[in-house]
Design a protein around this motif. Structure first.
Motif, PDB file in Angstrom:
ATOM      1  N   CYS A  45       0.857  -1.190   0.000  1.00 33.81           N
ATOM      2  CA  CYS A  45       0.000   0.000   0.000  1.00 33.81           C
ATOM      3  C   CYS A  45       0.891   1.237   0.000  1.00 33.81           C
ATOM      4  CB  CYS A  45      -0.910   0.029   1.228  1.00 33.81           C
ATOM      5  SG  CYS A  45      -2.112  -1.309   1.308  1.00 33.81           S
ATOM      6  N   THR A  92      -6.167   0.760   3.750  1.00 37.61           N
ATOM      7  CA  THR A  92      -5.402   1.212   2.596  1.00 37.61           C
ATOM      8  C   THR A  92      -5.064   2.691   2.696  1.00 37.61           C
ATOM      9  OG1 THR A  92      -7.411   1.707   1.339  1.00 37.61           O
ATOM     10  CG2 THR A  92      -6.494  -0.502   1.098  1.00 37.61           C
ATOM     11  N   GLU A 123      -9.045   3.671   0.217  1.00 39.42           N
ATOM     12  CA  GLU A 123     -10.381   3.758   0.797  1.00 39.42           C
ATOM     13  C   GLU A 123     -10.765   5.190   1.139  1.00 39.42           C
ATOM     14  OE1 GLU A 123      -9.957   2.606   5.391  1.00 39.42           O
ATOM     15  OE2 GLU A 123      -8.701   1.397   4.057  1.00 39.42           O
ATOM     16  N   GLY A 169      -3.688   3.156  -3.267  1.00 43.04           N
ATOM     17  CA  GLY A 169      -4.414   2.033  -2.684  1.00 43.04           C
ATOM     18  C   GLY A 169      -3.545   0.818  -2.449  1.00 43.04           C
ATOM     19  N   GLU A 170      -4.119  -0.344  -2.720  1.00 37.97           N
ATOM     20  CA  GLU A 170      -3.502  -1.632  -2.369  1.00 37.97           C
ATOM     21  C   GLU A 170      -3.137  -2.404  -3.637  1.00 37.97           C
ATOM     22  OE1 GLU A 170      -5.115  -4.489   0.895  1.00 37.97           O
ATOM     23  OE2 GLU A 170      -6.015  -5.132  -0.991  1.00 37.97           O
ATOM     24  N   ARG A 224      -7.223  -2.908  -4.571  1.00 38.88           N
ATOM     25  CA  ARG A 224      -8.246  -1.969  -4.101  1.00 38.88           C
ATOM     26  C   ARG A 224      -7.733  -0.549  -4.256  1.00 38.88           C
ATOM     27  NH1 ARG A 224      -9.713  -2.789   1.920  1.00 38.88           N
ATOM     28  NH2 ARG A 224      -7.529  -3.431   2.117  1.00 38.88           N
TER      29      ARG A 224
END
Length: 247
Positions: free
Chosen positions: A52, A147, A83, A57-58, A80
């Protein structure tokens, strides 16, 4: 036929990096993070690592080389996006180191957006090792699969905090002398907010009066019992997230 194992596996180690990530980028990790991957998690070439960057993000990455002092990975795919974080600040008075460490860890796990330490007259501690505190929030974020990292500010005196308080942010003041029911107050509010928590000995009368007089302050109660500073911070955050946050 047996099912194909999911990739990356849920057991893959997680790390936050300072550099921005992107598909196909090569990343070299050294220092404590390389020691964690190589000596603790014992990653080898081909193993998955989840990365991350607190920006995009991830990402899933694959180890391409696991050396004695560094580990090289190829960023493979985004898992992802970063967030969305509820617009909530936690403003806890500084406590003794181990108790404040707990606040840093649990506030991160609970999803707070910003941690603003506060200096009050009854604070036992008056300094914060920012690098160490940041490491605690990063480790907590890795553990709970966030994240996004919470912003971590330098400590400020209470009067400075109140003087520069933004007009568009509610300041929920957890007062041991009583106030509105916290759950009801949080549920009725929409918009930016913050929670102010006192030190071991509580706020003194002059501080309490200054907070109550502030136009953005809203006094709340966390129940009939006197809570430790770290307990009050964790309890207030949990209630806020359940009633107005991202739970």
């Amino acid at each position: 036929m047996p099912a194909t194992p999911a990739w990356p596996p849920k057991s893959a180690p997680r790390l936050f990096l300072a550099e921005e990530l992107g598909e196909g980028r090569m990343v070299t990790i050294d220092g404590a993070q390389a020691h964690y991957l190589g000596k603790v998690m014992r990653v080898r070439e081909g193993d998955a690592v989840i990365l991350c960057d607190d920006v995009t993000g991830e990402w899933a990455a694959r180890v391409t080389e696991a050396g004695k002092r560094d580990v090289t990975l190829e960023v493979v795919q985004q898992l992802r996006a970063r967030e969305a974080v509820p617009d909530l600040w936690l403003c806890p008075a500084l406590l003794k180191k181990d108790r404040f460490d707990l606040i840093l860890e649990k506030a991160t796990e609970l999803g707070v957006g910003r941690i603003q330490p506060v200096l009050t007259r009854r604070c036992v501690a008056d300094k914060l090792n920012h690098e160490r505190a940041r490491a605690i929030t990063i480790e907590a974020a890795e553990q709970c699969a966030r994240t996004a990292l919470p912003a971590l500010a330098e400590p400020v005196k209470l009067d400075t905090l109140l003087a520069g308080w933004p007009e568009d942010r509610a300041l929920f003041f957890a007062d041991e002398n009583g106030g509105d029911n916290a759950a009801a107050a949080f549920a009725a509010h929409s918009g930016a907010a913050a929670i102010l928590i006192g030190p071991e000995g509580g706020f003194d009368e002059a501080e309490r009066a200054a907070i109550r007089a502030h136009p953005q302050a809203r006094t709340i109660s966390l129940g009939p019992r006197i809570l430790r500073g770290e307990t009050a911070a964790i309890a207030a955050l949990a209630v806020w997230m359940a009633r107005a946050g991202d739970w």
